[in-house]
Design a protein around this motif. Structure first.
Motif, short mmCIF file in Angstrom:
data_model
loop_
_atom_site.label_atom_id
_atom_site.label_comp_id
_atom_site.label_asym_id
_atom_site.label_seq_id
_atom_site.Cartn_x
_atom_site.Cartn_y
_atom_site.Cartn_z
N LEU A 122 -5.85 38.61 48.75
CA LEU A 122 -5.68 37.30 48.12
C LEU A 122 -7.02 36.72 47.67
O LEU A 122 -7.08 35.96 46.70
N GLN A 123 -8.11 37.08 48.33
CA GLN A 123 -9.44 36.68 47.86
C GLN A 123 -9.70 37.24 46.47
O GLN A 123 -10.20 36.53 45.59
N ARG A 124 -9.38 38.52 46.30
CA ARG A 124 -9.60 39.16 44.99
C ARG A 124 -8.76 38.48 43.90
O ARG A 124 -9.23 38.25 42.79
N GLU A 125 -7.50 38.18 44.23
CA GLU A 125 -6.63 37.50 43.26
C GLU A 125 -7.18 36.12 42.92
O GLU A 125 -7.21 35.72 41.75
N TRP A 126 -7.60 35.37 43.95
CA TRP A 126 -8.14 34.03 43.75
C TRP A 126 -9.30 34.06 42.76
O TRP A 126 -9.36 33.28 41.82
N THR A 127 -10.20 35.00 42.99
CA THR A 127 -11.38 35.11 42.15
C THR A 127 -11.01 35.55 40.73
O THR A 127 -11.47 34.95 39.75
N ALA A 128 -10.17 36.56 40.63
CA ALA A 128 -9.80 37.08 39.31
C ALA A 128 -9.09 36.05 38.46
O ALA A 128 -9.28 36.00 37.24
N LEU A 129 -8.27 35.22 39.09
CA LEU A 129 -7.49 34.23 38.34
C LEU A 129 -8.07 32.82 38.40
O LEU A 129 -7.45 31.88 37.92
N ASP A 130 -9.27 32.70 39.00
CA ASP A 130 -9.99 31.42 39.04
C ASP A 130 -9.10 30.29 39.56
O ASP A 130 -9.00 29.22 38.96
N TYR A 131 -8.43 30.56 40.67
CA TYR A 131 -7.45 29.58 41.19
C TYR A 131 -8.06 28.22 41.54
O TYR A 131 -7.36 27.23 41.52
N MET A 132 -9.34 28.17 41.87
CA MET A 132 -9.92 26.86 42.17
C MET A 132 -9.77 25.93 40.97
O MET A 132 -9.59 24.73 41.13
N ASN A 133 -9.80 26.51 39.78
CA ASN A 133 -9.71 25.71 38.57
C ASN A 133 -8.37 25.82 37.85
O ASN A 133 -8.12 25.06 36.92
N THR A 134 -7.52 26.76 38.27
CA THR A 134 -6.31 26.99 37.49
C THR A 134 -5.00 26.75 38.26
O THR A 134 -3.94 26.76 37.62
N LEU A 135 -5.06 26.55 39.57
CA LEU A 135 -3.81 26.26 40.29
C LEU A 135 -3.26 24.93 39.81
O LEU A 135 -3.97 23.92 39.80
N SER A 136 -2.01 24.92 39.42
CA SER A 136 -1.41 23.70 38.88
C SER A 136 -0.90 22.81 40.01
O SER A 136 -0.75 23.25 41.15
N GLU A 137 -0.62 21.58 39.67
CA GLU A 137 -0.05 20.63 40.62
C GLU A 137 1.29 21.15 41.16
O GLU A 137 1.66 20.86 42.30
N ASP A 138 2.00 21.91 40.34
CA ASP A 138 3.30 22.46 40.77
C ASP A 138 3.16 23.37 41.99
O ASP A 138 4.09 23.50 42.77
N ALA A 139 1.99 23.98 42.14
CA ALA A 139 1.78 24.88 43.28
C ALA A 139 1.77 24.11 44.60
O ALA A 139 1.96 24.70 45.66
N PHE A 140 1.58 22.80 44.52
CA PHE A 140 1.45 21.97 45.73
C PHE A 140 2.60 20.99 45.88
O PHE A 140 2.44 19.89 46.37
N GLN A 141 3.78 21.47 45.51
CA GLN A 141 5.00 20.68 45.66
C GLN A 141 5.83 21.27 46.79
O GLN A 141 5.59 22.38 47.26
N GLY A 142 6.85 20.56 47.21
CA GLY A 142 7.78 21.07 48.21
C GLY A 142 7.08 21.39 49.52
O GLY A 142 6.34 20.58 50.06
N GLU A 143 7.29 22.61 50.01
CA GLU A 143 6.70 23.00 51.30
C GLU A 143 5.18 23.05 51.27
O GLU A 143 4.53 23.07 52.31
N ASN A 144 4.59 23.03 50.08
CA ASN A 144 3.13 23.05 49.94
C ASN A 144 2.54 21.66 49.73
O ASN A 144 1.33 21.53 49.54
N ALA A 145 3.39 20.63 49.77
CA ALA A 145 2.92 19.26 49.58
C ALA A 145 1.89 18.91 50.64
O ALA A 145 1.99 19.33 51.79
N GLY A 146 0.88 18.19 50.23
CA GLY A 146 -0.18 17.78 51.14
C GLY A 146 -1.36 18.75 51.16
O GLY A 146 -2.38 18.46 51.77
N LEU A 147 -1.19 19.88 50.52
CA LEU A 147 -2.28 20.85 50.43
C LEU A 147 -2.95 20.72 49.06
O LEU A 147 -2.39 20.14 48.13
N ASP A 148 -4.13 21.28 48.95
CA ASP A 148 -4.80 21.34 47.67
C ASP A 148 -5.60 22.64 47.60
O ASP A 148 -5.65 23.41 48.56
N ALA A 149 -6.22 22.89 46.46
CA ALA A 149 -6.94 24.15 46.26
C ALA A 149 -8.05 24.33 47.28
O ALA A 149 -8.29 25.44 47.76
N SER A 150 -8.72 23.26 47.66
CA SER A 150 -9.81 23.37 48.63
C SER A 150 -9.30 23.81 50.00
O SER A 150 -9.94 24.62 50.67
#
Length: 84
Positions: free
Chosen positions: A27-55
């Motif tokens: 998952l580290q490799r995926e994070w880096t390759a897809l630049d998730y710090m800058n590209t994870l959308s707000e939708d990724a933090f809905q539902g069971e992921n609410a309250g979390l963020d990229a950091s």
């Protein structure tokens, strides 16, 4: 019989830990390759992921995973590998 079950349970738990660490490393490799710090959308933090963020996710994927792997590099990885 319980002792056999106990050893088996230790081996199962060890395999899960080993696999989880390998999954997190991938998952580290995926994070880096897809630049998730800058590209994870707000939708990724809905539902069971609410309250979390990229950091918060980055802290687990990188800081915590790397700390655990560093611990394993001090000889604990050998301990785990012996019972896989």
């Amino acid at each position: 019989m319980r002792q056999i079950d106990y050893v088996t349970q230790v081996r199962i738990a060890t395999r899960k830990l080993w696999d989880a660490l390998n999954d997190l490393k991938a998952l580290q490799r995926e994070w880096t390759a897809l630049d998730y710090m800058n590209t994870l959308s707000e939708d990724a933090f809905q539902g069971e992921n609410a309250g979390l963020d990229a950091s918060a996710i980055a802290a687990i994927v990188f800081t915590t995973t790397d700390a655990l792997l560093a611990l394993l590099d001090t000889g604990h990885g050998t301990n785990l590998a012996r019972v896989l």
